[in-house]
Design a protein around this motif. Sequence first.
Motif: not given
Length: 408
Positions: A45, A101, A120, A122, A138-140, A302, A305, A365
């Motif tokens: 991250m 996360e 934001q 993940q 959530r962008d994942s 990851g 993301y 992503s």
Amino acid sequence: MAACGGTSGTSGGGGGTIKTDGAGHISYGVLSCFTGTLAVLGQAMLQGSQVAQKVINDAGGVLGKPLDLSHADTQCDEADAVPAVRQLLAANNATGIIGPETQEIAAVAPIVSAAKIPTQFQGGSTAFDKNANPYLWRDSPSDSQLGVAMALYAKQKGYTKGALLFSSDIAQQTIPKPIRATWQKLGNTIVSDITVTPGQTSYRTQVQQIISAAPDVIFTQLDPQTAAVMFQNFKELNNLAIPIVGTDITSGNDYLSAITYPIAHDHLISVYGTNATGAAADNFAAAFTAQQNGSTTPPIAGANYAYDAVISLALAMDKAGTTDGPAVIAAIKQVTNPPGTPCDTYSACLTAIKAGTKIKMDGSSGDLIFNSYNNVFGPYGAFQADASTGAETQVQLLSAADLAAATP
């Protein structure tokens, strides 16, 4: 507070209030596990966020101001996440949060919501598949999609009998359910379901139970230390004869090093979110390589993301003309969702926003299109580690359309 030497301030921007830190910069907080068995999550991250920070600052910053990053350690624990997020909001005057996360998002959510801070995060918790909190984005993809992807990959390889092997850690217990549901929808069977306590010196009993059930594939996620023992036990009892399909955790260098690169290459496939092709993914890769002074080491799984999270949040602030939370969350879909002119770099997207153009930011992503629950969906890839370096190579693509068709 500023007159007394405080660390924050506000100013009037073209579209509204702009809150800054003590240096007159806009600050985002990176909130994740930076210690413990899942520290690789925080490393990924922070890595992606720092690449985005440089890209943004090279293009003139957010709302014309440099972007600063600060980070705090949740230790993947709800209790530790509370002081960590409060530190970022108070001491660092963060106007946006990237992360966390794992399950600590449940403790973070009420704090950022009360402060009206866009977050934001993940991670795969299925509890947020129907999220109703407007400050959480959530962008994942959810673990519900990761489980689908793992099952679909195994189905496409021709396997029919699966075994589940997961840790008792609460952060890992959301994945088996969607694997089982998808696997059964695809006409297959689960012949063994084993949950283990992390950190033991031997798992021979559990390994023998799995072997005796005669699966032709094992689905797993374990921390690196537990995995090292587990793989050794499988090697001793059946020479690692059963193929293993893991999550993004199994692609981290700490995990691969623990089980050794040659064994990972020969016996493990890791499944995680990917971008099939596209300029946005290429731009992220180029920016990462430049920041690493040309190193050929790939980014941690990851990291893309977090990169997309920072870029999209910055563009939402540029669009809103303010760091004010309610205005920013109202602008996020205006810069990510169609319709709009596609743009794949922060600089190009920012130029279009300043020109009054409705944009559609392409993510590194995936498509980065948020649904009504502020969740995204995207393609997954199956990856294999190099036997010498551990570098991951995509060996199979699982498209968003294929995942949709397989989802129970």
